[in-house]
Design a protein around this motif. Structure first.
Motif, PDB file in Angstrom:
ATOM      1  N   PRO A   1       4.023  17.936  -7.620  1.00  0.00           N
ATOM      2  CA  PRO A   1       3.575  17.316  -8.869  1.00  0.00           C
ATOM      3  C   PRO A   1       4.712  16.520  -9.506  1.00  0.00           C
ATOM      4  CG  PRO A   1       2.871  19.604  -8.770  1.00  0.00           C
ATOM      5  CD  PRO A   1       3.828  19.404  -7.630  1.00  0.00           C
ATOM      6  N   ASN A   2       4.422  15.290  -9.953  1.00  0.00           N
ATOM      7  CA  ASN A   2       5.453  14.480 -10.579  1.00  0.00           C
ATOM      8  C   ASN A   2       5.509  14.687 -12.083  1.00  0.00           C
ATOM      9  OD1 ASN A   2       3.239  12.868 -11.501  1.00  0.00           O
ATOM     10  ND2 ASN A   2       3.333  11.727  -9.578  1.00  0.00           N
ATOM     11  N   VAL A   3       4.809  15.715 -12.570  1.00  0.00           N
ATOM     12  CA  VAL A   3       4.928  16.159 -13.960  1.00  0.00           C
ATOM     13  C   VAL A   3       5.063  17.673 -13.924  1.00  0.00           C
ATOM     14  CG1 VAL A   3       3.540  14.242 -14.862  1.00  0.00           C
ATOM     15  CG2 VAL A   3       2.431  16.395 -14.265  1.00  0.00           C
ATOM     16  N   ASP A   4       5.448  18.235 -15.052  1.00  0.00           N
ATOM     17  CA  ASP A   4       5.488  19.686 -15.157  1.00  0.00           C
ATOM     18  C   ASP A   4       4.076  20.241 -15.001  1.00  0.00           C
ATOM     19  OD1 ASP A   4       5.419  22.302 -17.041  1.00  0.00           O
ATOM     20  OD2 ASP A   4       7.421  22.029 -16.208  1.00  0.00           O
TER      21      ASP A   4
ATOM     22  N   ALA B   1       5.673   8.489 -20.278  1.00  0.00           N
ATOM     23  CA  ALA B   1       6.695   8.724 -19.252  1.00  0.00           C
ATOM     24  C   ALA B   1       6.250   9.778 -18.252  1.00  0.00           C
ATOM     25  CB  ALA B   1       7.999   9.157 -19.914  1.00  0.00           C
ATOM     26  N   LEU B   2       5.273  10.606 -18.653  1.00  0.00           N
ATOM     27  CA  LEU B   2       4.810  11.672 -17.784  1.00  0.00           C
ATOM     28  C   LEU B   2       3.478  11.327 -17.124  1.00  0.00           C
ATOM     29  CD1 LEU B   2       5.658  14.756 -20.010  1.00  0.00           C
ATOM     30  CD2 LEU B   2       7.001  13.775 -18.156  1.00  0.00           C
ATOM     31  N   ARG B   3       3.131  10.050 -17.108  1.00  0.00           N
ATOM     32  CA  ARG B   3       1.880   9.655 -16.476  1.00  0.00           C
ATOM     33  C   ARG B   3       1.923   9.970 -14.990  1.00  0.00           C
ATOM     34  NH1 ARG B   3       1.456   3.896 -19.472  1.00  0.00           N
ATOM     35  NH2 ARG B   3       0.086   4.502 -21.171  1.00  0.00           N
ATOM     36  N   PRO B   4       0.732  10.214 -14.397  1.00  0.00           N
ATOM     37  CA  PRO B   4       0.702  10.401 -12.942  1.00  0.00           C
ATOM     38  C   PRO B   4       1.248   9.172 -12.234  1.00  0.00           C
ATOM     39  CG  PRO B   4      -1.495  10.063 -13.839  1.00  0.00           C
ATOM     40  CD  PRO B   4      -0.581  10.279 -15.001  1.00  0.00           C
ATOM     41  N   ARG B   5       1.765   9.367 -11.056  1.00  0.00           N
ATOM     42  CA  ARG B   5       2.432   8.286 -10.335  1.00  0.00           C
ATOM     43  C   ARG B   5       1.532   7.068 -10.163  1.00  0.00           C
ATOM     44  NH1 ARG B   5       6.836   7.459  -7.137  1.00  0.00           N
ATOM     45  NH2 ARG B   5       6.605   5.898  -5.507  1.00  0.00           N
ATOM     46  N   ALA B   6       0.229   7.311  -9.878  1.00  0.00           N
ATOM     47  CA  ALA B   6      -0.679   6.187  -9.666  1.00  0.00           C
ATOM     48  C   ALA B   6      -0.843   5.354 -10.913  1.00  0.00           C
ATOM     49  CB  ALA B   6      -2.041   6.691  -9.210  1.00  0.00           C
ATOM     50  N   ALA B   7      -0.552   5.939 -12.084  1.00  0.00           N
ATOM     51  CA  ALA B   7      -0.722   5.202 -13.330  1.00  0.00           C
ATOM     52  C   ALA B   7       0.590   4.658 -13.865  1.00  0.00           C
ATOM     53  CB  ALA B   7      -1.367   6.096 -14.378  1.00  0.00           C
TER      54      ALA B   7
ATOM     55  N   LEU C   1       0.845  -1.186   0.000  1.00  0.00           N
ATOM     56  CA  LEU C   1       0.000   0.000   0.000  1.00  0.00           C
ATOM     57  C   LEU C   1       0.876   1.230   0.000  1.00  0.00           C
ATOM     58  CD1 LEU C   1      -2.695  -1.102   2.569  1.00  0.00           C
ATOM     59  CD2 LEU C   1      -2.793  -1.160   0.091  1.00  0.00           C
ATOM     60  N   ALA C   2       1.923   1.189  -0.823  1.00  0.00           N
ATOM     61  CA  ALA C   2       2.856   2.304  -0.873  1.00  0.00           C
ATOM     62  C   ALA C   2       2.132   3.567  -1.300  1.00  0.00           C
ATOM     63  CB  ALA C   2       3.985   1.997  -1.852  1.00  0.00           C
ATOM     64  N   ALA C   3       2.668   4.706  -0.864  1.00  0.00           N
ATOM     65  CA  ALA C   3       2.009   5.967  -1.160  1.00  0.00           C
ATOM     66  C   ALA C   3       2.223   6.352  -2.606  1.00  0.00           C
ATOM     67  CB  ALA C   3       2.603   7.058  -0.264  1.00  0.00           C
ATOM     68  N   PHE C   4       1.157   6.764  -3.225  1.00  0.00           N
ATOM     69  CA  PHE C   4       1.215   7.334  -4.562  1.00  0.00           C
ATOM     70  C   PHE C   4      -0.122   7.990  -4.810  1.00  0.00           C
ATOM     71  CE2 PHE C   4      -1.191   3.765  -5.809  1.00  0.00           C
ATOM     72  CZ  PHE C   4      -0.647   2.730  -5.093  1.00  0.00           C
ATOM     73  N   ALA C   5      -0.208   8.785  -5.862  1.00  0.00           N
ATOM     74  CA  ALA C   5      -1.397   9.585  -6.099  1.00  0.00           C
ATOM     75  C   ALA C   5      -2.553   8.752  -6.540  1.00  0.00           C
ATOM     76  CB  ALA C   5      -1.092  10.638  -7.152  1.00  0.00           C
ATOM     77  N   GLN C   6      -3.658   9.411  -6.863  1.00  0.00           N
ATOM     78  CA  GLN C   6      -4.825   8.659  -7.210  1.00  0.00           C
ATOM     79  C   GLN C   6      -5.667   9.349  -8.220  1.00  0.00           C
ATOM     80  OE1 GLN C   6      -5.179  11.242  -4.439  1.00  0.00           O
ATOM     81  NE2 GLN C   6      -5.506   9.545  -3.189  1.00  0.00           N
TER      82      GLN C   6
ATOM     83  N   TYR D   1      -1.560  13.331  -9.322  1.00  0.00           N
ATOM     84  CA  TYR D   1      -0.257  13.681  -9.879  1.00  0.00           C
ATOM     85  C   TYR D   1       0.785  14.019  -8.813  1.00  0.00           C
ATOM     86  CZ  TYR D   1      -1.954  13.843 -14.690  1.00  0.00           C
ATOM     87  OH  TYR D   1      -2.442  13.501 -15.924  1.00  0.00           O
ATOM     88  N   LEU D   2       0.514  13.696  -7.561  1.00  0.00           N
ATOM     89  CA  LEU D   2       1.438  14.089  -6.499  1.00  0.00           C
ATOM     90  C   LEU D   2       2.399  12.967  -6.136  1.00  0.00           C
ATOM     91  CD1 LEU D   2      -0.821  16.080  -3.996  1.00  0.00           C
ATOM     92  CD2 LEU D   2       0.652  16.949  -5.829  1.00  0.00           C
ATOM     93  N   SER D   3       3.614  13.343  -5.831  1.00  0.00           N
ATOM     94  CA  SER D   3       4.591  12.395  -5.293  1.00  0.00           C
ATOM     95  C   SER D   3       4.263  12.146  -3.829  1.00  0.00           C
ATOM     96  CB  SER D   3       5.998  12.963  -5.439  1.00  0.00           C
ATOM     97  OG  SER D   3       6.097  14.199  -4.742  1.00  0.00           O
ATOM     98  N   PRO D   4       4.786  11.067  -3.251  1.00  0.00           N
ATOM     99  CA  PRO D   4       4.449  10.733  -1.858  1.00  0.00           C
ATOM    100  C   PRO D   4       4.925  11.799  -0.877  1.00  0.00           C
ATOM    101  CG  PRO D   4       5.457   8.864  -2.979  1.00  0.00           C
ATOM    102  CD  PRO D   4       5.656  10.047  -3.870  1.00  0.00           C
TER     103      PRO D   4
END
Length: 598
Positions: free
Chosen positions: A155-158, A51-57, A25-30, A146-149
């Protein structure tokens, strides 16, 4: 020798092991899954570089294509909304929501810095509030995806790659990071992980069955990640009546909030509906060359109660109709099917056959009713696809093989004439992919509060007494309302006892803060004022205050100077016109003076 597992059992085991068990259940966006409507902010698409997908994806190599997970960034967003007055459907939410709120309130009560960071965060959220509850929450869900843990929560993208909804509230992140650090949200997240895992466990098997039964019917293979993903994220801090769904590139993501029921805590039909979009849409969109021929179908639905999106996009209309036809084919009546007899006795076999025929006929009748209802709502191709699916089922083929004959073999003129003959209903249920949040119904203690503000103290008192008599009623707010009624009626002693009892029952910061404020005012205005106790109550109100500015202002004003009751304007005594009344009229006659002659 153990019994040989059935085909469904084998698929269940495969999907459970290879597709739905998240490794952690590691942290990542949703996010959430949804159909493609770029005009509707609750339904978003992104054609970003993978490559720029949100972290959850983002997918690990060899990972599963269908997953059920949780997300710490989404938890942080949900916690922030709840700390700032987001109470939507709190009474229907899973118990962990109230537990998290209580932990946050305890942290706020223990730290002035935490309260200050909460106030700053809530001021931002209030300034960016949208009138539609679904859109208001949806903008923060889009950002969370799109958020990092934590603790970075960046945001994990621009920012130029963020969805439009998310860019509207991206500046909340510095305030969110400070708030999360001050109340130690990560510790609260870790503390409540067991409850989150328990909710996942309750959703896991029903979701496996829903996905598997759909795959078996459509002859859809179960495989590992091949560039597309269907992701279900659970977050109980949001309203269980609101489904947030998104499509980002080839990833279908859906955020759902478990309720407090004893059965399956999320609506499984919505998960299957969105999973059908995940399966069916690529098949339909790959037949784009046929769409111009089917375009006349749109003329038959212009009077239907559908969104303009469906009335102007034949691909979306046809996709939704096909999905509803599949749902009708998969529908099972509540009555369980008859058990097949173990013996080969003729009487038992004949009885089983008769019961099975009755079950099948009842099921077929209910399925046809669903089709008829769908068509009256505007999904005019549902009947056509329902019949085509029946042929597919009898032939033993899969949808991937039959989708082309279904689309290219359609008699468009006949289906258009059929659509024009349908008498449409006036309204349709909300599409789970395009939720339309209904206005919140005011009832219970909310209604009592409104009555009290309108001066209807008797009505408010009746509702409060009713809540106190109900073992499941909101006793704290009911006692708070009754204490305020006593205060309005000048019963100072009863009001003081009521507010003190409210403080022993309530965990709501606003209710507690204003109970302290009212107690302070009572001490300030009693016959012999007790300033020391009054100031102590005002200080207690500051300690447990909510995020709204009126609470802080009232408490600080009470500390600065004693509260004084507003002065009532003194009305002049009414003139007694009866004193000079002469029923005979003699005085009036005597005083009469005729006008002077001209």
């Amino acid at each position: 020798m153990p019994p040989k597992p059935s085909q469904l059992s084998r698929h269940l085991l495969l999907l459970s092991a290879a597709a739905l068990l998240a490794p952690s259940l590691a942290a990542f966006a949703q996010g959430a899954s949804s159909s493609s409507n770029p005009e509707n902010p609750t339904v978003e698409q992104s054609t970003s570089n993978p490559a720029l997908r949100p972290r959850a994806a983002q997918i690990e190599e060899g990972g599963a294509a269908v997953t059920l997970e949780t997300s710490e960034p989404l938890f942080d967003i949900g916690a922030a909304l709840n700390a700032c007055g987001y109470d939507a459907d709190l009474d229907k939410s899973a118990p962990v929501r109230a537990e998290v709120r209580a932990d946050i309130n305890s942290a706020l009560a223990a730290s002035e810095d935490a309260r200050a960071s909460r106030d700053a965060l809530c001021s931002y959220i209030a300034a960016h509030h949208l009138s539609d509850a679904g859109l208001n929450v949806g903008q923060y869900v889009s950002l969370a995806l799109y958020l990092s843990p934590p603790p970075s929560l960046t945001p994990n993208v621009d920012e130029t790659e963020l969805p439009p909804q998310a860019t509207q509230v991206v500046n909340v992140l510095p305030l969110l990071r400070t708030f999360a650090a001050d109340v130690d949200l990560h510790f609260i997240w870790i503390h409540h992980r067991p409850e989150y895992e328990a909710l996942q466990a309750r959703v896991h098997d029903p979701m496996v069955h829903a996905v598997l039964s759909t795959n078996i019917y459509l002859h859809q293979p179960v495989s590992s990640y091949d560039g597309r993903r269907f992701l279900v994220l659970l977050e109980p801090l949001l309203s269980p009546n609101l489904t947030n769904a998104r499509i980002y590139g080839s990833d279908y993501i859906i955020v759902m909030s478990p309720d407090n029921s004893t059965g399956v805590p999320v609506p499984m039909d919505q998960i299957r509906h969105i999973y059908l979009h995940y399966v069916v849409e690529p098949m339909v969109y790959s037949r784009g060359q046929a769409m111009e021929r089917i375009q006349p179908m749109l003329r038959g639905v212009q009077d239907a109660p559908l969104e303009f999106f469906y009335k102007s996009d034949v691909v979306s209309l046809m996709t939704e109709c096909l999905i509803k036809a599949v749902e009708a084919r998969l529908y099972l009546i509540p009555t369980p099917p008859p058990d097949k007899p173990r013996s080969k006795d003729r009487a038992d076999t004949e009885q089983y056959a008769a019961l099975k025929d009755l079950y099948d006929s009842e099921t077929a009748a209910e399925r046809q009713k669903l089709v008829d209802v769908d068509e009256k709502q505007g999904w005019t191709l549902t009947g056509y696809f329902y019949q085509a699916l029946g042929t597919m089922q009898r032939n033993g083929d899969g949808l991937r093989d039959e989708i082309a004959p279904m689309i290219y073999g359609m008699d468009v003129d006949r289906e258009r004439r059929h659509a024009e003959e349908i008498i449409f209903v006036k309204t349709v249920p909300a599409d789970p992919l395009r939720p339309n949040t209904a206005p919140r119904k005011i009832e219970g203690m909310d209604l009592a509060e409104r009555d009290l503000l309108q001066g209807k103290s008797d009505e408010a008192g009746e509702l409060a007494e009713k809540a106190l008599a109900d073992p499941k009623g909101d006793h704290a707010r009911a006692q708070y309302v009754l204490a305020r009624i006593d205060l309005m009626q000048g019963n100072a002693d009863e009001a003081r006892q009521g507010f003190e009892q409210t403080l022993t029952l309530s965990k709501d910061p606003r209710t507690m803060a204003w109970s302290h404020i009212y107690l302070g005012r009572l001490y300030d205005t009693q016959q012999v004022p007790d300033r020391q106790k009054a100031v102590a109550e005002y200080q207690a109100a500051l300690t447990v205050r909510d995020s709204l500015p009126d609470t802080k202002k009232a408490a600080e004003s009470g500390i600065a100077k004693p509260f004084a009751l507003p002065l009532r304007a003194v009305k002049p005594p009414a003139k007694n016109d009866d004193n000079d009344f002469d029923p005979t009229g003699k005085s009036e006659k005597d005083s009469y003076q005729p006008p002077a002659p001209k």
